[in-house]
Design a protein around this motif. Sequence first.
Motif, PDB file in Angstrom:
ATOM      1  N   ASP A   1     -14.507 -22.723  55.267  1.00  0.00           N
ATOM      2  CA  ASP A   1     -15.176 -23.516  56.285  1.00  0.00           C
ATOM      3  C   ASP A   1     -16.163 -24.474  55.613  1.00  0.00           C
ATOM      4  OD1 ASP A   1     -16.095 -24.164  58.936  1.00  0.00           O
ATOM      5  OD2 ASP A   1     -17.841 -22.894  58.532  1.00  0.00           O
ATOM      6  N   VAL A   2     -16.854 -23.971  54.587  1.00  0.00           N
ATOM      7  CA  VAL A   2     -17.771 -24.825  53.826  1.00  0.00           C
ATOM      8  C   VAL A   2     -16.982 -25.972  53.191  1.00  0.00           C
ATOM      9  CG1 VAL A   2     -19.329 -24.920  51.838  1.00  0.00           C
ATOM     10  CG2 VAL A   2     -19.369 -22.933  53.361  1.00  0.00           C
ATOM     11  N   MET A   3     -15.834 -25.631  52.588  1.00  0.00           N
ATOM     12  CA  MET A   3     -15.017 -26.664  51.937  1.00  0.00           C
ATOM     13  C   MET A   3     -14.584 -27.723  52.933  1.00  0.00           C
ATOM     14  SD  MET A   3     -12.791 -25.113  48.966  1.00  0.00           S
ATOM     15  CE  MET A   3     -13.389 -26.404  47.976  1.00  0.00           C
ATOM     16  N   ALA A   4     -14.265 -27.265  54.131  1.00  0.00           N
ATOM     17  CA  ALA A   4     -13.736 -28.194  55.124  1.00  0.00           C
ATOM     18  C   ALA A   4     -14.819 -29.090  55.708  1.00  0.00           C
ATOM     19  CB  ALA A   4     -13.037 -27.422  56.239  1.00  0.00           C
ATOM     20  N   HIS A   5     -16.029 -28.581  55.864  1.00  0.00           N
ATOM     21  CA  HIS A   5     -16.986 -29.324  56.689  1.00  0.00           C
ATOM     22  C   HIS A   5     -18.330 -29.680  56.063  1.00  0.00           C
ATOM     23  CE1 HIS A   5     -14.221 -28.733  59.941  1.00  0.00           C
ATOM     24  NE2 HIS A   5     -14.286 -27.413  59.807  1.00  0.00           N
ATOM     25  N   ALA A   6     -18.685 -29.094  54.927  1.00  0.00           N
ATOM     26  CA  ALA A   6     -20.038 -29.355  54.405  1.00  0.00           C
ATOM     27  C   ALA A   6     -20.151 -30.803  53.925  1.00  0.00           C
ATOM     28  CB  ALA A   6     -20.347 -28.402  53.267  1.00  0.00           C
ATOM     29  N   PRO A   7     -21.298 -31.444  54.185  1.00  0.00           N
ATOM     30  CA  PRO A   7     -21.465 -32.835  53.743  1.00  0.00           C
ATOM     31  C   PRO A   7     -21.750 -32.910  52.242  1.00  0.00           C
ATOM     32  CG  PRO A   7     -23.479 -32.059  54.780  1.00  0.00           C
ATOM     33  CD  PRO A   7     -22.489 -30.934  54.886  1.00  0.00           C
TER      34      PRO A   7
ATOM     35  N   THR B   1     -19.928 -26.692  43.963  1.00  0.00           N
ATOM     36  CA  THR B   1     -19.675 -27.695  42.936  1.00  0.00           C
ATOM     37  C   THR B   1     -18.512 -28.596  43.355  1.00  0.00           C
ATOM     38  OG1 THR B   1     -20.323 -26.027  41.353  1.00  0.00           O
ATOM     39  CG2 THR B   1     -19.285 -27.979  40.467  1.00  0.00           C
ATOM     40  N   LEU B   2     -17.459 -27.969  43.874  1.00  0.00           N
ATOM     41  CA  LEU B   2     -16.267 -28.748  44.217  1.00  0.00           C
ATOM     42  C   LEU B   2     -16.539 -29.752  45.338  1.00  0.00           C
ATOM     43  CD1 LEU B   2     -13.550 -25.988  43.936  1.00  0.00           C
ATOM     44  CD2 LEU B   2     -13.877 -27.932  42.415  1.00  0.00           C
ATOM     45  N   VAL B   3     -17.357 -29.382  46.310  1.00  0.00           N
ATOM     46  CA  VAL B   3     -17.603 -30.326  47.407  1.00  0.00           C
ATOM     47  C   VAL B   3     -18.958 -31.029  47.260  1.00  0.00           C
ATOM     48  CG1 VAL B   3     -16.064 -29.117  48.978  1.00  0.00           C
ATOM     49  CG2 VAL B   3     -18.482 -28.566  48.986  1.00  0.00           C
ATOM     50  N   HIS B   4     -19.544 -30.870  46.070  1.00  0.00           N
ATOM     51  CA  HIS B   4     -20.753 -31.613  45.719  1.00  0.00           C
ATOM     52  C   HIS B   4     -21.946 -31.289  46.607  1.00  0.00           C
ATOM     53  CE1 HIS B   4     -22.764 -35.119  43.773  1.00  0.00           C
ATOM     54  NE2 HIS B   4     -22.032 -34.651  42.797  1.00  0.00           N
TER      55      HIS B   4
ATOM     56  N   MET C   1      -8.395 -20.194  56.887  1.00  0.00           N
ATOM     57  CA  MET C   1      -8.480 -21.661  56.907  1.00  0.00           C
ATOM     58  C   MET C   1      -7.867 -22.293  55.679  1.00  0.00           C
ATOM     59  SD  MET C   1     -12.283 -22.343  58.385  1.00  0.00           S
ATOM     60  CE  MET C   1     -12.134 -24.111  58.243  1.00  0.00           C
TER      61      MET C   1
ATOM     62  N   ARG D   1      -4.614 -30.410  55.709  1.00  0.00           N
ATOM     63  CA  ARG D   1      -5.510 -31.456  56.208  1.00  0.00           C
ATOM     64  C   ARG D   1      -5.844 -32.493  55.128  1.00  0.00           C
ATOM     65  NH1 ARG D   1     -10.758 -31.641  56.130  1.00  0.00           N
ATOM     66  NH2 ARG D   1     -10.829 -29.541  55.267  1.00  0.00           N
TER      67      ARG D   1
END
Lengths: 110, 316
Positions: free
Chosen positions: A35-41, A60-63, B273, B280
Amino acid sequence: MNALDLARKLNWEILQPDGAETEIRGAYTSDLLSDVMAHAPADGLLITIQANINTVAVATLVHLRALVVCHRRPAPDDFLAAARREGVAVFRTTENQYRTSVRVAYALND
Amino acid sequence: MNVLPISPEQSSLVILDLLFKLKIKEVMTTTLITAPRGASLRDIQRLMKENGITGVPIAEGRRLFGIVSMDDIITALENGTVDERADRHMATNLVVLEDDMPLSFGISYFDKFRYGRFPVLNRNNELVGILTSRDVSASLLLELFKEYNKLEAQIQPPAPAAGERGRVRRKFPAKRYDFENAGKASHEIKKELTGRGYDPRLIRRVSVAAYEMELNMVVHSEGGALTCLLDPDRVELIAQDHGPGIADVDWAMQEGCTTANEWIKSLGFGAGMGLPNIRRVADEFDIQSTVGVGTTVRAVIRLPPVAPSPAPPQTP
């Protein structure tokens, strides 16, 4: 606001300060890493109870720039070492995710 | 402090296999020496002495209330409280293991929490064993470790995959329940793309797909590998595992549908997910699965037609 200022303002314990002087541009609250990967800014702060090295990997991956661990959950050494290596600041609070989110939203005027 | 000299980071592959395959219930001590809440610390000290142990779970039947360690006894001796009840002095904020967890977890807990022992509970929260760092089985593993290392030293490691011109091909193994190393492949792929100066949003999409693929294999598969084919115009990620396969792929593709168990969820995974997230972020996506054989997930993310110049600009 930079992460360190935010942490001081909200009286958080500073567990891992490397990278804390970066600007925070939003926040996300979740304990599910997908969920973090999908939505965190990007350039954001993660409010979570999930203090393990996989949290750092996802950050790290989603900065994400900083994590705050709620409920004063234990922060294992390998978790903090990984965060230091990746320059992700880590804070800790006694409060829960809900209250922390409210305070962060208020502080960031978000 | 008695940290186990085995680490999932540095162990040979055979040992890693063992660490992930062996469950805590196969390794833990099941003949438990416990004391009831009303026992005095002096009784417990006697138990420790008689049995040569340094920690006693405070339990009644299979219900665990706390633990008294040698440190607690020493403190009680100093404070003159050694004749008081155990439940007044035991530690109650316990870190416990679940009997179904792989041994690698037990080992990482000794590093993480610096306790000398962990009570082991079953799925019904009943005390079923204790895992100590000097467990007989750990020493058995050590012996195996030496043997296998000798064997492995005789085998040449395979050479890294050489790429064709313009194409980079990397293959990363993924092991069941190896949460410590999960994410390393995505990290490498991200580094490679960042070095080429691509847009961070694009890199994020690739990273998300790669990480979810890695985690899917770690959480659900018997093991597999993530292959990354990086061409000038696209990244192709292929996660191929060797079982157990997905019985109902359509079901698994729905957000929130998961077969992950509770302890995996406690680590923040198993939200159901993963596959939807990959679909996606990908420009092309497909999944093929056969029960008893394995699953292959493929995702393509197209890169801008003209490869951007590398990050640091050159000045004459």
